[in-house]
Design an enzyme around this catalytic site. Structure first.
Site, short mmCIF file in Angstrom:
data_model
loop_
_atom_site.label_atom_id
_atom_site.label_comp_id
_atom_site.label_asym_id
_atom_site.label_seq_id
_atom_site.Cartn_x
_atom_site.Cartn_y
_atom_site.Cartn_z
N LEU A 9 44.33 30.43 36.15
CA LEU A 9 43.82 31.79 35.97
C LEU A 9 43.37 32.37 37.31
O LEU A 9 42.51 31.79 37.98
CB LEU A 9 42.68 31.79 34.96
CG LEU A 9 42.98 31.16 33.59
CD1 LEU A 9 41.83 31.40 32.63
CD2 LEU A 9 44.30 31.68 33.02
N ARG A 16 33.02 40.65 44.43
CA ARG A 16 31.90 40.17 45.25
C ARG A 16 32.34 39.69 46.62
O ARG A 16 31.53 39.58 47.55
CB ARG A 16 31.15 39.06 44.51
CG ARG A 16 30.36 39.56 43.30
CD ARG A 16 29.83 38.40 42.47
NE ARG A 16 28.98 37.51 43.23
CZ ARG A 16 28.61 36.30 42.83
NH1 ARG A 16 29.04 35.82 41.66
NH2 ARG A 16 27.83 35.55 43.58
#
Length: 450
Positions: A9, A16
């Site tokens: 994934l 961030r």
């Protein structure tokens, strides 16, 4: 062991990181996070690897090349939703599936293998979850399991009771299941939650509700499942990796004078009795043979350093640099695509590019190989035992023969035969008294100005 497929994934935006580079492509020890993970996965020889992508999908597709297939997840509605997007790519596959995360790069092949072995245990679990026990469980989801590793419940922190929160066994998110179980269970996952997302861990609770076993494997080191989401976490991961690598180098018989100042790449190879002084940086592709000595403040990448060779201090070896046995480069020497033969030396202030230097040859201070004409690069060949005087320019393509001498300050553009002396200097002119007369005239001019 059954056939294996892996689903990685990597669809998150990684906001961030505040970067134009996808999060999983940020390097640790000179290798992208995703490549660390894929290298460990390769040890299990999966039949198929699918990377689920979203933001900056083109970057990941280029990075994985032919090593994996990429499938887009759009919109992004949770980890379960992401795994479902790999289903079509795995049509016809029958075997085990590992679900991994591109920003969790340090999962070892041994850990993955233990998950798969547990999947084929006597109780035939529908799913195997990788758990870990951090020093501070914080807000991680909890895995409620007995001492045998049989899971009774998976629960998010926000939904857990005080008793459940007291459990220190946390969910890493990594999971193994048979392909037919994985996608059948995912089809039953609901998005009835505050985020309206489909969560992968829900398949465990669904399987348990069906009366099937699910199991947890606990990784030995919580650092294996550390996720990296920010520059600060990236720096911490780099520091942790370097610390472990330094310990390994010391254990394997290298001497690091000041270990905390030495930086390794993911593929650095050091032999026995290698001495590494402070402030040395190894970039990718470096091999150092037994007994070599790397002196302080040297930067080395893509280089091979032979047994007993010496480098530095303040040397730079670039890709293609080769030092054979007992060769020596000293301070402020740079090499690229160049070989120093056994016992050859370039002691200081030298550039060697696209060059072959023979055994026991000596390269004087300030010597350079002029290998580039603005369009193409050319080779310099220096024979064994040749002596190149200081401040010489060797204008490639050129060959200097065995035992030849190039006089200091020469600009050599034609081949030099074996045993010949080549001196290429402008005529030395002496004008007696000229300097005295010059100084007298200039002093008089300066006095008039005052």
């Amino acid at each position: 062991m059954s056939d294996l497929a892996a689903i990685v994934l990597a669809a998150g935006k990684g906001t961030r990181m505040k970067s134009d580079l996808h999060k999983v492509l940020h390097p640790i020890a000179g290798r992208a996070m995703l490549d660390h993970l894929l290298a460990s996965l390769d040890e299990l020889a999966p039949k198929q690897t699918v990377v689920v992508v979203g933001d900056k999908a083109d970057q990941i597709a280029r990075a994985v090349g032919g090593r994996a297939e990429t499938v887009p997840q759009e919109p992004q509605l949770g980890t379960g939703h992401a795994v479902q997007h790999a289903q079509d790519t795995l049509t016809g596959f029958s075997g085990d599936v590992l679900v991994l995360y591109g920003d969790v790069p340090f999962v070892r092949a041994e850990t993955m293998r233990s998950m798969l072995e547990r999947l084929h245990g006597a109780d035939e679990p529908a799913c195997v979850v990788l758990g870990f026990e951090p020093a501070d469980p914080g807000h991680y989801g909890r895995v409620i399991a007995n001492n045998a590793g049989s899971i009774s419940k998976m629960i998010e922190f926000k939904d857990a009771s005080e008793e459940e929160r007291a459990c220190s066994l946390c969910n890493s998110g990594l999971l193994a299941a048979r392909s037919e179980d994985l996608f059948a269970l995912l089809a039953r996952v609901s998005n009835d939650n505050a985020q309206s997302e489909y969560y992968l861990p829900d398949i465990v609770n669904i399987a348990i509700g069906d009366g099937r076993a699910c199991a947890v494997v606990v990784c030995d080191d919580p650092g294996e499942v550390t996720g990296i989401n920010s520059r600060g976490e990236l720096a911490a991961a780099e520091a942790a990796w370097q610390a472990a690598r330094r310990e390994a180098a010391l254990a394997d018989g290298a001497t690091l004078v000041a270990p905390e100042t030495v930086f390794f790449s993911h593929d650095t190879r050091l032999g026995r009795d290698v001495m590494v002084e402070p402030n040395v940086v190894f970039g990718p592709g470096v091999t150092v043979a037994d007994g070599a000595w790397i002196k302080g403040f040297s930067h080395i990448e893509g280089a091979s350093i032979g047994a007993g060779a010496q480098v530095g201090p303040f040397a730079r070896l670039r890709p293609g640099a080769v030092l054979e046995e007992n060769a020596f480069v000293g301070n402020f020497v740079e090499m690229k695509k160049a070989t120093l033969g056994p016992g050859a030396k370039a002691s200081h202030l030298t550039y060697l590019g696209d060059a072959i230097v023979g055994e026991n040859a000596n390269i004087g201070a300030g010597t350079i190989t002029c290998n580039y004409d603005g369009y193409f690069k050319y080779k310099t060949e220096i024979g064994p035992r040749a002596f190149i005087g200081s401040n010489s320019s060797l204008i490639a393509p050129v060959k200097i023969g065995a035992d030849a001498i190039v006089a200091a300050g020469s600009e050599v553009s034609r081949d030099v035969g074996d045993g010949d002396l080549r001196m290429v200097r402008g005529e030395q002119i002496v004008k007696p008294g000229w300097a005295d007369r010059f100084h007298d005239a200039m002093k008089k001019k300066a006095a008039k100005k005052d």
